[in-house]
Design a protein around this motif. Sequence first.
Motif, mmCIF file in Angstrom:
data_model
loop_
_atom_site.group_PDB
_atom_site.id
_atom_site.type_symbol
_atom_site.label_atom_id
_atom_site.label_comp_id
_atom_site.label_asym_id
_atom_site.label_seq_id
_atom_site.Cartn_x
_atom_site.Cartn_y
_atom_site.Cartn_z
ATOM 1 N N LEU A 41 0.839 -1.200 0.000
ATOM 2 C CA LEU A 41 0.000 0.000 0.000
ATOM 3 C C LEU A 41 0.875 1.252 0.000
ATOM 4 O O LEU A 41 1.923 1.294 0.644
ATOM 5 N N ASN A 42 0.435 2.281 -0.725
ATOM 6 C CA ASN A 42 1.088 3.583 -0.639
ATOM 7 C C ASN A 42 0.779 4.191 0.728
ATOM 8 O O ASN A 42 -0.353 4.110 1.210
ATOM 9 N N LYS A 43 1.789 4.800 1.337
ATOM 10 C CA LYS A 43 1.636 5.256 2.719
ATOM 11 C C LYS A 43 1.409 6.760 2.782
ATOM 12 O O LYS A 43 1.891 7.501 1.933
ATOM 13 N N GLY B 191 9.734 3.906 15.698
ATOM 14 C CA GLY B 191 8.965 4.132 14.474
ATOM 15 C C GLY B 191 9.829 4.575 13.306
ATOM 16 O O GLY B 191 9.523 4.287 12.146
ATOM 17 N N ILE B 192 10.924 5.278 13.594
ATOM 18 C CA ILE B 192 11.871 5.690 12.545
ATOM 19 C C ILE B 192 12.448 4.454 11.852
ATOM 20 O O ILE B 192 12.573 4.392 10.618
ATOM 21 N N LEU B 193 12.798 3.449 12.642
ATOM 22 C CA LEU B 193 13.408 2.237 12.083
ATOM 23 C C LEU B 193 12.372 1.390 11.365
ATOM 24 O O LEU B 193 12.649 0.828 10.303
ATOM 25 N N LEU B 194 11.155 1.319 11.909
ATOM 26 C CA LEU B 194 10.091 0.569 11.250
ATOM 27 C C LEU B 194 9.753 1.166 9.892
ATOM 28 O O LEU B 194 9.415 0.444 8.957
ATOM 29 N N GLN C 291 17.778 7.453 7.119
ATOM 30 C CA GLN C 291 18.536 8.314 6.203
ATOM 31 C C GLN C 291 17.886 9.684 6.096
ATOM 32 O O GLN C 291 18.563 10.724 6.116
ATOM 33 N N GLU C 292 16.558 9.710 6.007
ATOM 34 C CA GLU C 292 15.826 10.978 5.907
ATOM 35 C C GLU C 292 15.959 11.773 7.205
ATOM 36 O O GLU C 292 16.077 13.004 7.188
ATOM 37 N N LEU C 293 15.945 11.075 8.334
ATOM 38 C CA LEU C 293 16.128 11.748 9.623
ATOM 39 C C LEU C 293 17.509 12.377 9.697
ATOM 40 O O LEU C 293 17.655 13.541 10.114
ATOM 41 N N LEU D 74 6.626 7.992 8.448
ATOM 42 C CA LEU D 74 7.743 8.883 8.757
ATOM 43 C C LEU D 74 8.700 9.071 7.584
ATOM 44 O O LEU D 74 9.279 10.151 7.415
ATOM 45 N N LYS D 75 8.875 8.053 6.785
ATOM 46 C CA LYS D 75 9.754 8.195 5.615
ATOM 47 C C LYS D 75 9.165 9.215 4.636
ATOM 48 O O LYS D 75 9.879 10.083 4.118
#
Length: 585
Positions: A189-191, A219-222, A227-229, A331-332
Motif C-alpha cells: 500500500l502507498n503510505k 517508528g523511525i526504524l520501522l 537516512q531521511e532523519l 515517517l519516511k
Amino acid sequence: MNNLISHQLVKYLEDRGVEHIFGLCGHTNIAVLTALENSSIKFVNVRHEQISAHMADGYARVKKQTAVLLSHLGPGLTNAATGVANAALDSIPMVVIAGDVPSHYYGKHPHQEVNLHADASQYEIYRPFVKRAWRVDRPDLFPEIMEKAFQLAESGNPGPVLVSVPMDIFSKEVDPALFEKLNHNTKMLNKPSIDEITARKIIETLVNAQNPLLYVGGGILLADAAQELRELVDHLNIPVAHSLMGKGAVSDDHPFTLGMTGFWGTKFINDKCKEADYIFALGTRFAEADSSSWESEYTFNFPPTKLIQIDIDPSEIGRNYPVEIGAVADLKQALTVLNRVAKELVPEGLQNEELKQEIASYREEFKKSNQKFITDNSFPMQPQRILEEVREVLPKDAYITTDVGWNKNGVGQQFPIYEAGSILTPGGFATMGFGAPAALGAKIAQPDKVVVSLVGDGGFGQNPALLATAAEENIPVVWIIMNNYAFGTIAGLQKAHYGTTLGTLFERDGNPYSPDYAAIAKAYGVEGIKIEAAEEFKPALQRAIESNKPVVIDVAMLNNPVPTSGHWNIMDIYSPDKKVHHVSV
C-alpha cells in the motif's frame, strides 16, 4: 493434490516472496509441512514455540518484511504467545498460521481444543495483542483471509495477526482461481505523507525555536526513515534524543546525538529534554521508562515545552503529553517532505557549533567516568569492560541483540550503535528470553553480517534449546552470557528497597550457582567457551567471530546496577519519600 489448501497456501507464500517459515510441528499442521517439502521456502525447525516466535521477530526486524510463524494448536499456540506479544508491543509485522481442531468436531472437546467459554475458541487467546485474529470456517474464505492478514500486518502501525485454521481445512480442495484472483491486488500500500502547509509550519516552528530538540523512537526504524532523519539533523543541526527503541536511528557518533532518555538516561540528556522549548517527536509512544514515569521534574516537561508529534498511529498522538502540532503519517514520507521544505526555507542550513562542542565535552566526560570500570582487571568482570571490548571487536555494521537487565539497559546507555536497525531489543514487553533466539532470526535474515547476542544468564536460561536449531542449521551466532548468577537487575532492586534477595539469586547450598553454559553448548554440538579471567574475554570473542560457527561464551560478571540519574515511579512505590534505586548484590 495441488488443489489442496495446504499446497496452495505454500504457493501463495512463495509468490509473496516469503523465504523462511519458523515453527514447530503438530498433528494439525503437518499437511502444510508436507507441502513445504519441495518448496523454495525454508522451514526453520525449533524445540519450543517461543523460540520460533522470537526468531521470527528478529528476522522481521532485520529482513524488513513480514515474518511467518507456523504453529500447532493449543499448547503450541500458547507457547508462542509470549514471542508474538513481544512482536506486537514492538510493532513487528508477523503472520501466525496455527492449526486448529477439526471443524466438524467443534464443541465435542477433541484433542487439545480450547472451548471452556465458546467452541473452538483458541484464536481468542491472541485477541488482546494481535491486530486481528481470524478463524477460518470455510476453505473458500481462506485465500481472502490470507491476503487480508498480510495487508493488516504490514499497514498502519505494523504488528502480528493470527490465522487459526482447522486441520481439516488444510486438507480440503479449493478452486485455485480464488488464489489467482489475489494476484490482481497490490501487495504494497502507498503510505500517507504530510501536506505542504503542515510541513512548512513544522519547519518554521523548529527554525524559530530557541532550544528545539528531536525525540525519536522505534517508528523511525520501522519506517526505514533513518537516512531521511539524518538529512534533517545535518541540515538544521538540531540535537537528537531517543527512546530505547530509537537507539541507532541516528548514529551514536553523530555530533548531534544526545542519547537515551529517561530512567537509564543521564542527567545531561534528560536536562536537555527538559530545557527544550519545542520537541519534535517522531515515531515514539513516550514509554514509561523513557519518560521517567511522565513526571515533569526528570525528563520531559510539557508544558512549558511544546510538542510536535508525527506517528503512523493516531492513538499515539497526544496519548501521554499535549500536542501543539500533530500529524498522522508514514515517517519516511513525512521526512522527505520536511527535508525539501527545510532546504527551501533555510537553503544554507543552520549551524550550532556551541551545542556541538557541549555534546562532545559531555561524551568525553561520560567516557572518563566509566574508565575505571573499563580498565578494571577484576574477575568476575565489570559489565562496562565487557561492553567496551565487545564494541572494540565488532565491525560497525554488526547486529546486536539484547535481552533484559544489564545487557539491555547498559547497552542503551553506554554501547555505541552506528548503523540504524542494527540493535534488536525487546522494548514494549521487555521479554526475558528474547535476545538469544532473536539473534538466530537476525542471522538467517542477514547471513553475511556478524550477529552477537548480549544476554544474561537468566535470559539465556529461558530457552537454551535454541542451541539445537543453531547446531542443526549451522547458524553462526555468538552468544555472550553476561553471567551474574542471578536475575541481577531485580536482585539489586529488591536488596535496595527490601533488604533481601529472595527468589532473585541462583544458589545451591548457600553458594552462587550457575549451570555450565559452555558445557551445555557442547552437549548440543555448539562450541562453548567458559571465561576464567578478564584478559581471556576479548581474544575469545575475536576467535568466536572468526570461526563463523555458533559459539557460546559464558563470562562471569559482577552484579553492579546500571548507573542512572533518571527516575522510575516504581522506586516511589517501593520506598516512598526516599531516593533509592538499585544496589550491587
